[in-house]
Design a protein around this motif. Structure first.
Motif, short mmCIF file in Angstrom:
data_model
loop_
_atom_site.label_atom_id
_atom_site.label_comp_id
_atom_site.label_asym_id
_atom_site.label_seq_id
_atom_site.Cartn_x
_atom_site.Cartn_y
_atom_site.Cartn_z
N LEU A 1 -37.30 2.48 -28.05
CA LEU A 1 -38.13 2.70 -26.87
C LEU A 1 -38.67 4.13 -26.81
O LEU A 1 -39.62 4.40 -26.10
CB LEU A 1 -37.33 2.40 -25.60
N PHE A 2 -38.05 5.02 -27.58
CA PHE A 2 -38.56 6.40 -27.58
C PHE A 2 -39.73 6.57 -28.53
O PHE A 2 -40.34 7.63 -28.57
CB PHE A 2 -37.45 7.37 -28.00
N SER A 3 -40.02 5.55 -29.34
CA SER A 3 -41.00 5.76 -30.39
C SER A 3 -42.41 5.96 -29.83
O SER A 3 -43.27 6.45 -30.53
CB SER A 3 -40.96 4.60 -31.38
N PHE A 4 -42.61 5.63 -28.54
CA PHE A 4 -43.93 5.89 -27.97
C PHE A 4 -44.17 7.39 -27.82
O PHE A 4 -45.30 7.83 -27.76
CB PHE A 4 -44.04 5.22 -26.59
N ASP A 5 -43.07 8.15 -27.78
CA ASP A 5 -43.23 9.59 -27.58
C ASP A 5 -43.43 10.34 -28.89
O ASP A 5 -43.51 11.57 -28.89
CB ASP A 5 -41.98 10.15 -26.89
N LEU A 6 -43.46 9.61 -30.01
CA LEU A 6 -43.62 10.30 -31.30
C LEU A 6 -44.97 10.99 -31.34
O LEU A 6 -45.99 10.39 -31.03
CB LEU A 6 -43.53 9.30 -32.46
N GLU B 1 -26.89 -3.25 -31.44
CA GLU B 1 -28.28 -3.67 -31.49
C GLU B 1 -29.03 -3.22 -30.24
O GLU B 1 -30.20 -2.83 -30.30
CB GLU B 1 -28.34 -5.19 -31.69
N TRP B 2 -28.35 -3.25 -29.13
CA TRP B 2 -28.96 -2.78 -27.88
C TRP B 2 -29.27 -1.29 -27.96
O TRP B 2 -30.34 -0.85 -27.57
CB TRP B 2 -27.99 -3.09 -26.73
N LEU B 3 -28.32 -0.55 -28.50
CA LEU B 3 -28.55 0.90 -28.63
C LEU B 3 -29.73 1.17 -29.54
O LEU B 3 -30.55 2.05 -29.28
CB LEU B 3 -27.30 1.57 -29.22
N LEU B 4 -29.84 0.38 -30.61
CA LEU B 4 -30.94 0.58 -31.55
C LEU B 4 -32.27 0.30 -30.87
O LEU B 4 -33.24 1.05 -31.01
CB LEU B 4 -30.72 -0.35 -32.74
N LEU B 5 -32.31 -0.78 -30.07
CA LEU B 5 -33.55 -1.09 -29.37
C LEU B 5 -33.86 -0.01 -28.34
O LEU B 5 -35.02 0.35 -28.14
CB LEU B 5 -33.45 -2.46 -28.70
N GLN B 6 -32.81 0.54 -27.72
CA GLN B 6 -33.03 1.67 -26.81
C GLN B 6 -33.66 2.83 -27.56
O GLN B 6 -34.54 3.51 -27.06
CB GLN B 6 -31.70 2.13 -26.20
#
Lengths: 221, 667
Positions: free
Chosen positions: B417-422, B409-414
């Motif tokens: 965090l990249f979705s701002f760069d989409l 779940e932590w990895l998924l949330l990590q």
């Protein structure tokens, strides 16, 4: 028309008689007379097949004529007679459609059949091509008889008459089907007759009547 | 690792061995002893072998083979690549624990005789392995249907009970509706070549429109098997109906074959991908996760609760899948690899902790004959082994460090965090909302698990009969221990696991996380400066703090302990009925998320001599989707039924009219 050879005239006569017999069957309500008409139809068919065989010189058509004679003129009417006596089913109950209306529908079917046969008979190279329309009409009229009758026995006679029509269509369009097919069909008809005979007894035992209306109760609600 | 051909043969031999073991069960169908003490342990050994074989060869090159089976000119193709090996490992390792548990679990006199059960069970295992190994649509569908049928028979083990038969029917129905979707999907994927091997599908070039149609057919088909809302209705019916090892196998392992199928179609077979698929899958997953967890919170039957929790976890897996598709669609290799790794990690995690919990409920069920949470409680005193092992599973599923649930779940949330760069203006604002939804679902899952564990194992016994409950047998605890141990290992060594998962990333995405995972003890998937997590340090920290606390308490307070009644709020009489109930615990959730539920409450009047409070939680999808669909089917059937008059004349007329119509066509 007058310059037609004798054989063609005989075939045309046979075709006309077949059509007439079909109409007679459509209007006949006595079951025993129906069987006699069926036998007559078979005999006319036999005669026309022999004529075709003679004219076209196809010896295998003699065999099919013989099969027709044995099966449709003698054996099947005999079986039907015995069945009808045993089942005491001499009269057809009222028809689904009254006789004049049936005849009118039959007329329309004949017109339809002739219209249908026209392009085919122009292609066919046989001496009998003009009778193809009548052959199709016989099939249609027999089918109509099956639809309008209620008794199981008459339905079977309709079925057999339809086979006659098909046979006639085959001889008139292409000098008959291959022998193997023809023998197969003859055997099928015989077997179907036997099985249906057994069914008649079963139906009557179950419902005390051969009226197919009783079978409607079998429908799932 | 060694000779590639050898691993292929060995891997293929294991499903065969399973079928053989199952068939042996038929020889003495009524003997619990043979099935339980000989055949099931043998099956577990085969499963363990499969797990080790697949794990050892996960980095090996792709192997293919053509089996001399199948129809003429249509042989079965099999293929082993990193994705298949990973899922074979999952199937083998999880079913090893479940099977050894099952060896001690099945008793005589419960529906299907044990020998037959043994056959169904092992055929089920073998078919799952074949689904994963299949390299053509034909073998895939054969294995897929075998899987559905064998699991149907396992679900209806106690087929004398009408509800169980109904649950089995519902399962079979949805499984087949899903299979139609998969079949149509393969039909589109062959792309006009009419070759149904997966290689031909990889070579087919579809237009984006057809590609999308194929993908969403796959989402529908595999989603029905996985239990994505709205095709989830069979899960809460079938899981409680099935014997616990079967529920564990279905929830833990079978649902993952559906995820495997979607991964195979979405990332491997389809060459043309659109980024918006990711958004759709993400939305579906998010909705399923929230829906599942909210319903889990409202359940009072322990196996139904776990079934809804499975819907939630499948939702989380779909979220990860959608995220990976989204990132890949925009060409962001590293976040895509991160999201995919998190998805796969969660698949493995869920296989272990959900199986563990289902098996624990099975032990509780056997010991108490009770499935309703309202009649359990305090079992940690009577069933310590089950309780402590179930605690591991509970903590893992609740997503607490240092166990495995936290890592994925932590990895998924990590990844989120990249979705701002989409590079898409609306998407990069919408997707972070998904992260919030995921966080909510995960937090609610923890709440649900507190309820699950607390009500069953802690507190006082709600029924006097529970005092007679016995701990589980040796084989059963062995199975539970294996699953719990894997949960712990997966939590403590995430870097090792990620290194293994990276093989799959390389296969499906063409790039991986490799440069980012170097220290074996510190998990920093992207960059150490961005985020890092060391489960070992965390574990040592927790252990240290606990140990220090115990030490301090023992040394400094020990002398001053006196035994007396605690302050009892003025109630000298405290009994088990005063504890918080399952209904009570879920009440806030029912209140907050009321629009989700179809609730029927019976409140007692103040003058009722024997007051009873009842609440029934219904699924709105029954009313919105399934009942209208059923009515539509019935109405259509009635219209078609009008054709069936039952009169021979009418039937003859049909043929006659058909004949005339066909003849007219020739004119």
């Amino acid at each position: 028309m007058a310059n037609l050879p004798l054989s063609s005239q005989i075939i045309n006569l046979c075709a006309a008689v077949l059509l007439l017999v079909s109409f007679a069957m459509l209007s006949q309500r006595r079951v025993l007379s129906l069987v006699q008409l069926f036998a007559l139809q078979g005999a006319v068919l036999c005669l026309s097949t022999i004529t075709v065989a003679w004219t076209a010189g196809r010896s295998e058509l003699y065999v099919s004529a013989a099969v027709t004679l044995a099966l449709k003129v003698l054996l099947l009417p005999y079986i039907l007679h015995r069945l009808i006596r045993a089942l005491n089913a001499r009269w057809e109950t009222e028809l689904l459609l009254n006789v004049p209306a049936t005849m009118l529908v039959g007329l329309l079917l004949v017109i339809f059949s002739f219209g249908l046969a026209q392009p085919i008979s122009q292609l066919a190279a046989t001496v009998t091509r003009s009778t193809l329309g009548i052959a199709i009409a016989v099939v249609m009229l027999s089918f109509l008889m099956m639809i309008t009758r209620r008794k199981a026995v008459t339905q079977v006679i309709g079925f057999l008459a339809m086979e006659n029509g098909l046979f006639f269509a085959a001889t008139s369009a292409t000098y008959g089907m291959p022998m193997v097919v023809e023998l197969g069909v003859a055997l099928d008809v015989l077997v179907a007759m036997l099985i249906l005979g057994v069914f008649f007894f079963q139906i009557r035992e179950q419902f005390d009547s051969l009226d197919l209306r009783n079978l409607e109760a079998l429908k799932e609600e | 690792m060694t000779d590639p051909a050898w691993t292929m043969t060995a891997t293929l031999a294991i499903p065969l061995a399973w079928v053989a073991i199952g068939s042996l069960g038929l020889l003495r169908a009524r003997s619990v002893l043979i099935a339980g003490r000989v055949l099931f342990p043998l099956g577990a050994a085969a499963a363990l072998l499969l797990a080790f074989l697949s794990l050892a060869s996960i980095g090996a090159p792709v192997q293919t083979a053509v089996l001399p089976l199948g129809l003429p000119d249509l042989p079965f193709h099999v293929r082993l690549d990193a994705l298949a090996r990973l899922f074979l490992f999952l199937i083998g390792a999880a079913s090893a624990g479940i099977t050894i548990f099952a060896a001690g679990y099945f008793r005589s006199g419960e529906g299907t005789p044990p020998g037959l059960l043994c056959l169904q069970y092992h055929v089920f295992l073998a078919s799952m392995a074949m689904v994963v190994m299949a390299d053509d649509a034909y073998l895939f569908m054969v294995a897929w249907e075998t899987m559905a049928l064998s699991s149907f028979f396992l679900v209806t083990t106690q087929h004398r009970i009408a509800e169980i038969r109904a649950a089995g029917f519902l399962y079979l129905l949805l499984a087949h509706i899903g299979a139609i979707g998969i079949l149509l999907c393969f039909g589109l994927l062959q792309g006009g070549s009419w070759q149904f091997t997966f290689d031909a599908m990889r070579a087919a070039r579809l237009t984006p429109a057809w590609s999308s149609a194929a993908f969403f057919l796959a989402v529908f088909g595999f989603g029905a098997k996985a239990g994505i809302v709205p095709m989830h209705v069979w899960l809460p019916e079938a899981h409680p109906a099935a014997p616990s090892p079967v529920s564990a196998l279905m929830s833990g392992v079978m649902l993952k074959t559906a995820v495997y199928g979607l991964l195979r179609v979405g990332f491997d077979l389809l060459q043309v991908r659109c980024w918006w698929w990711g958004l759709a899958v993400l939305g579906l997953g998010l909705f399923s996760a929230l829906y599942g967890v909210i319903f889990a919170a409202a359940q009072t039957d322990m196996k139904r609760l776990l079934a809804y929790s499975s819907i939630e976890n499948i939702g989380i897996i779909f979220i990860g899948l959608g995220l990976a598709l989204l990132f890949q669609g925009f060409g962001m290799a590293l976040p895509a690899a991160l999201a995919l790794a998190a998805t796969l990690y969660h698949c493995i995690n869920h296989a272990f902790f959900k199986s563990l919990l289902f098996l624990a409920t099975g032990s509780v069920l056997h010991a108490t004959r009770q499935r309703s949470l309202g009649k359990l409680g305090g079992l940690i005193h009577r069933m310590p082994t089950v309780a402590w092992l179930a605690l591991v599973g509970t903590l893992a599923i609740a997503g607490l460090p240092p166990l495995n649930g936290f890592v994925s779940e932590w990895l998924l949330l990590q990844g989120f965090l990249f979705s701002f760069d989409l590079p898409h203006s609306f998407v990069n604002m919408l997707v972070p909302i998904g992260a919030a939804g995921l966080a909510l679902a995960v937090a609610l899952a923890a709440y649900v698990m507190v309820k699950f564990y607390g009500i069953i194992f802690l507190g006082r016994m709600r029924e006097p009969r529970l005092a007679a409950a016995k701990d589980c047998g040796r084989l059963e605890s062995l199975g539970l221990m294996w699953l719990a141990a894997v949960c712990v290992l997966l939590g403590i060594f995430p870097v090792t696991v990620l290194a293994l998962l990276d093989n799959v990333n390389q296969l499906l995405l063409g790039s991986g996380l490799a440069p980012q995972i170097d220290h074996w003890w510190l998990l920093a998937p992207v960059a150490r400066a961005r985020a890092s997590y060391s489960p070992l340090v965390f574990l040592l920290g927790i252990a240290g703090v606990t140990w220090l606390t115990v030490l301090v308490v023992h040394n400094f307070y020990h002398g001053r302990v006196r035994l007396t009644d605690p302050w009892d709020c003025g109630f000298p009489l405290q009994n088990a009925r005063m504890q918080d109930t399952a209904e009570g615990f879920g009440q806030p959730i029912r209140q907050i998320f009321e629009p989700f539920f179809q609730m029927r409450r019976e409140l007692p009047t103040p003058f009722d001599g024997a007051p009873r409070y009842r609440v029934e939680i219904g699924d709105r999808f029954w009313i919105w989707l399934y009942q209208p669909a059923a009515r539509l089917v019935q109405a259509t059937a009635r219209v078609v039924g009008l054709l069936q008059q039952g009169r021979i004349a009418v039937y003859l007329l049909y043929s006659f009219l058909t004949l005339v119509a066909l003849l007219l066509l020739t004119l």
